[in-house]
Design a protein around this motif. Structure first.
Motif, PDB file in Angstrom:
ATOM      1  N   GLU A 161      55.891  82.412  14.262  1.00 52.50           N
ATOM      2  CA  GLU A 161      55.419  83.801  14.289  1.00 52.50           C
ATOM      3  C   GLU A 161      55.803  84.520  12.996  1.00 52.50           C
ATOM      4  N   GLY A 162      54.843  85.195  12.415  1.00 50.45           N
ATOM      5  CA  GLY A 162      55.064  85.876  11.152  1.00 50.45           C
ATOM      6  C   GLY A 162      54.717  85.025   9.941  1.00 50.45           C
ATOM      7  N   LEU A 163      54.635  83.714  10.131  1.00 49.81           N
ATOM      8  CA  LEU A 163      54.284  82.799   9.044  1.00 49.81           C
ATOM      9  C   LEU A 163      52.922  82.164   9.260  1.00 49.81           C
ATOM     10  N   MET A 164      52.576  81.975  10.504  1.00 52.90           N
ATOM     11  CA  MET A 164      51.413  81.183  10.872  1.00 52.90           C
ATOM     12  C   MET A 164      50.577  81.959  11.884  1.00 52.90           C
ATOM     13  N   GLN A 165      49.260  81.844  11.770  1.00 48.58           N
ATOM     14  CA  GLN A 165      48.372  82.480  12.726  1.00 48.58           C
ATOM     15  C   GLN A 165      47.861  81.419  13.703  1.00 48.58           C
ATOM     16  N   ALA A 166      47.710  81.797  14.961  1.00 44.51           N
ATOM     17  CA  ALA A 166      47.220  80.869  15.977  1.00 44.51           C
ATOM     18  C   ALA A 166      46.156  81.567  16.811  1.00 44.51           C
ATOM     19  N   ARG A 167      45.156  80.806  17.198  1.00 44.90           N
ATOM     20  CA  ARG A 167      44.124  81.342  18.075  1.00 44.90           C
ATOM     21  C   ARG A 167      43.586  80.229  18.963  1.00 44.90           C
ATOM     22  N   THR A 168      43.005  80.618  20.062  1.00 45.93           N
ATOM     23  CA  THR A 168      42.368  79.678  20.983  1.00 45.93           C
ATOM     24  C   THR A 168      40.867  79.709  20.739  1.00 45.93           C
ATOM     25  N   VAL A 169      40.280  78.557  20.441  1.00 47.93           N
ATOM     26  CA  VAL A 169      38.856  78.504  20.109  1.00 47.93           C
ATOM     27  C   VAL A 169      38.015  78.015  21.281  1.00 47.93           C
ATOM     28  N   ALA A 170      38.655  77.452  22.292  1.00 53.57           N
ATOM     29  CA  ALA A 170      37.939  77.014  23.492  1.00 53.57           C
ATOM     30  C   ALA A 170      38.967  76.739  24.570  1.00 53.57           C
ATOM     31  N   SER A 171      38.487  76.651  25.802  1.00 55.79           N
ATOM     32  CA  SER A 171      39.329  76.287  26.937  1.00 55.79           C
ATOM     33  C   SER A 171      38.581  75.251  27.754  1.00 55.79           C
ATOM     34  N   ARG A 220      42.899  70.650  37.968  1.00 52.76           N
ATOM     35  CA  ARG A 220      43.203  72.040  38.310  1.00 52.76           C
ATOM     36  C   ARG A 220      43.758  72.827  37.134  1.00 52.76           C
ATOM     37  N   HIS A 221      43.808  72.207  35.964  1.00 52.05           N
ATOM     38  CA  HIS A 221      44.408  72.847  34.797  1.00 52.05           C
ATOM     39  C   HIS A 221      43.348  73.380  33.841  1.00 52.05           C
ATOM     40  N   HIS A 222      43.567  74.592  33.339  1.00 59.19           N
ATOM     41  CA  HIS A 222      42.793  75.153  32.235  1.00 59.19           C
ATOM     42  C   HIS A 222      43.622  74.959  30.962  1.00 59.19           C
ATOM     43  N   LEU A 223      43.069  74.237  30.001  1.00 60.47           N
ATOM     44  CA  LEU A 223      43.828  73.869  28.807  1.00 60.47           C
ATOM     45  C   LEU A 223      43.194  74.482  27.566  1.00 60.47           C
ATOM     46  N   PRO A 224      43.997  75.114  26.710  1.00 63.33           N
ATOM     47  CA  PRO A 224      43.441  75.720  25.497  1.00 63.33           C
ATOM     48  C   PRO A 224      43.300  74.706  24.371  1.00 63.33           C
ATOM     49  N   ILE A 225      42.298  74.909  23.530  1.00 61.43           N
ATOM     50  CA  ILE A 225      42.194  74.187  22.264  1.00 61.43           C
ATOM     51  C   ILE A 225      42.606  75.176  21.186  1.00 61.43           C
ATOM     52  N   ARG A 226      43.702  74.886  20.542  1.00 63.12           N
ATOM     53  CA  ARG A 226      44.343  75.833  19.629  1.00 63.12           C
ATOM     54  C   ARG A 226      44.103  75.447  18.173  1.00 63.12           C
ATOM     55  N   VAL A 227      43.998  76.476  17.340  1.00 67.25           N
ATOM     56  CA  VAL A 227      43.878  76.315  15.891  1.00 67.25           C
ATOM     57  C   VAL A 227      44.954  77.145  15.231  1.00 67.25           C
ATOM     58  N   LEU A 228      45.661  76.548  14.287  1.00 63.02           N
ATOM     59  CA  LEU A 228      46.722  77.227  13.551  1.00 63.02           C
ATOM     60  C   LEU A 228      46.339  77.272  12.080  1.00 63.02           C
ATOM     61  N   ALA A 238      29.670  68.231  23.606  1.00 60.83           N
ATOM     62  CA  ALA A 238      30.751  68.609  24.514  1.00 60.83           C
ATOM     63  C   ALA A 238      31.498  69.812  23.950  1.00 60.83           C
ATOM     64  N   PRO A 239      32.138  70.609  24.816  1.00 59.59           N
ATOM     65  CA  PRO A 239      32.851  71.807  24.333  1.00 59.59           C
ATOM     66  C   PRO A 239      33.886  71.488  23.256  1.00 59.59           C
ATOM     67  N   GLU A 240      34.573  70.367  23.387  1.00 61.88           N
ATOM     68  CA  GLU A 240      35.581  70.006  22.389  1.00 61.88           C
ATOM     69  C   GLU A 240      34.936  69.696  21.043  1.00 61.88           C
ATOM     70  N   SER A 241      33.811  68.978  21.073  1.00 58.02           N
ATOM     71  CA  SER A 241      33.087  68.679  19.838  1.00 58.02           C
ATOM     72  C   SER A 241      32.565  69.957  19.197  1.00 58.02           C
ATOM     73  N   GLN A 242      32.012  70.841  20.003  1.00 59.23           N
ATOM     74  CA  GLN A 242      31.509  72.103  19.480  1.00 59.23           C
ATOM     75  C   GLN A 242      32.623  72.919  18.846  1.00 59.23           C
ATOM     76  N   ALA A 243      33.794  72.930  19.483  1.00 51.84           N
ATOM     77  CA  ALA A 243      34.913  73.698  18.945  1.00 51.84           C
ATOM     78  C   ALA A 243      35.339  73.156  17.588  1.00 51.84           C
ATOM     79  N   LEU A 244      35.453  71.828  17.480  1.00 51.36           N
ATOM     80  CA  LEU A 244      35.847  71.229  16.199  1.00 51.36           C
ATOM     81  C   LEU A 244      34.815  71.547  15.126  1.00 51.36           C
TER      82      LEU A 244
END
Length: 341
Positions: A22-32, A37-45, A161-167
């Motif tokens: 935190e403060g050095l790096m930015q992070a965001r979720t580009v897809a879920s 039963r789990h919702h998993l984020p795809i994160r980009v830093l 697929a959502p993962e391919s689209q996110a990448l």
């Protein structure tokens, strides 16, 4: 380790690093994505220069859920950078000129379920809308028979697929828009040697930026003469349909905005199996080092190449100009990789 995702250690470690940076790096979720039963984020830093024309290096992993070591190597590199930023002014200066992007876990659902494909049964590296121009190996090269078989491409005409689209979206927005961009996608599961592959996977024809790739290889050979990587086009080993990096590379050439050099690190997992054949009894064994000392060795082995890419990206005016970018390098590359084509 973070307690946010105790059922998926790599995602928990990624969240821990985000908090640490935190403060050095930015992070965001580009897809879920949904996995059971789990919702998993795809994160980009992202880390480093915010200038829109700064060169960028993207590091990607976890495209195949069984290949956990690729994600782990990227997480180790992020940890290395964050620790060094506490005391290393030279790294601070370097990052003021270069932007780094990390997508360490592209397929969290597949990793959670211990499968190569995503939760829908689609192999993300066979999922792009591109067909090989030459015959490919049956099944291995990608097929549309059904998700019950490995290397399934998905149905003809369906969106990726959502993962391919996110990448692809991340690469298009963050890398292809730059004057210079490098990408390294970390995989395992093939061969006795660590390989650095570059496009094309869908054709044996040489790509337009072959001279630049050979120049980069030459610089690495000179700086690290004892390395054990094999640099080669993926087509020397096998051809596939639907390769994401072929799709993105060809898109970069169509747009013509800048230089885009995508690489795949294919870690030679057959060595781990040869040294410990019992790994074959485990679903993860053919793709990951199981013994702790081998895992530690792999975690540190590839940091030098990742750091090299970071430095090369920030030194483009030096190695892309003059004699280093001569036609001779393309001729040498043709002789090394395509003399039998």
């Amino acid at each position: 380790m973070s307690t946010a995702y105790p059922f998926l250690p790599e995602l928990a470690e990624l969240e821990r690093l985000i908090k640490q940076g935190e403060g050095l790096m930015q992070a965001r979720t580009v897809a879920s994505v949904q996995a059971g039963r789990h919702h998993l984020p795809i994160r980009v830093l992202t880390l480093g220069s915010e200038a829109p024309d700064a060169p960028v290096v993207g590091f990607f992993g976890g495209v195949h859920g069984l290949e956990r070591i690729g994600t782990q190597v990227i997480l180790a590199f992020i940890h290395n950078l964050l620790m060094r930023l506490r005391w290393d002014p030279l790294l601070e200066h370097q990052l003021s000129q270069v932007r780094l992007l990390f997508m360490p876990l592209v397929n969290p659902g597949g990793m959670l379920q211990h499968r190569r494909a995503n939760p829908g049964g689609i192999d993300l590296m066979r999922n792009a809308p591109i067909d090989a121009g030459e015959p490919v190996a049956w099944l291995l090269g990608g097929h549309r028979l059904g998700s019950w078989l490995p290397w399934y491409r998905g149905r003809h005409g369906e969106a990726m697929a959502p993962e391919s689209q996110a990448l692809c979206q991340v690469v298009e927005e963050e890398l292809l828009s730059r004057p210079m961009a490098l990408a390294l996608d970390c995989h395992s599961g093939f061969g006795l040697r660590d390989r650095i592959w570059f496009p094309l996977a869908s054709s044996r024809r040489p790509i337009e930026v072959l001279g630049e790739i050979y120049t980069l290889k030459t610089l690495f050979d000179q700086a690290y003469p004892h390395h054990r990587y094999v640099f080669e086009p993926q087509s020397r080993q096998y051809l596939t349909h639907g390769d994401l990096w072929d799709h993105l590379y060809l898109q970069s050439r169509h747009q013509g905005k800048g230089l885009f050099l995508p690489f795949t690190l294919e870690m030679g997992s057959w060595t781990w199996v040869r040294k410990n054949p019992r790994q074959l009894l485990s679903r993860l064994g053919p793709f990951n080092p199981i013994a702790p000392h081998r895992q530690q060795r792999v975690m540190r082995t590839h940091l030098a190449f990742m750091e090299f890419l970071t430095r090369v990206a920030g030194s483009g005016p030096r190695w892309l100009d003059g004699h280093l970018r001569s036609a001779r390098h393309r001729m040498d590359a043709m002789h090394l990789w395509y003399r039998d084509v």
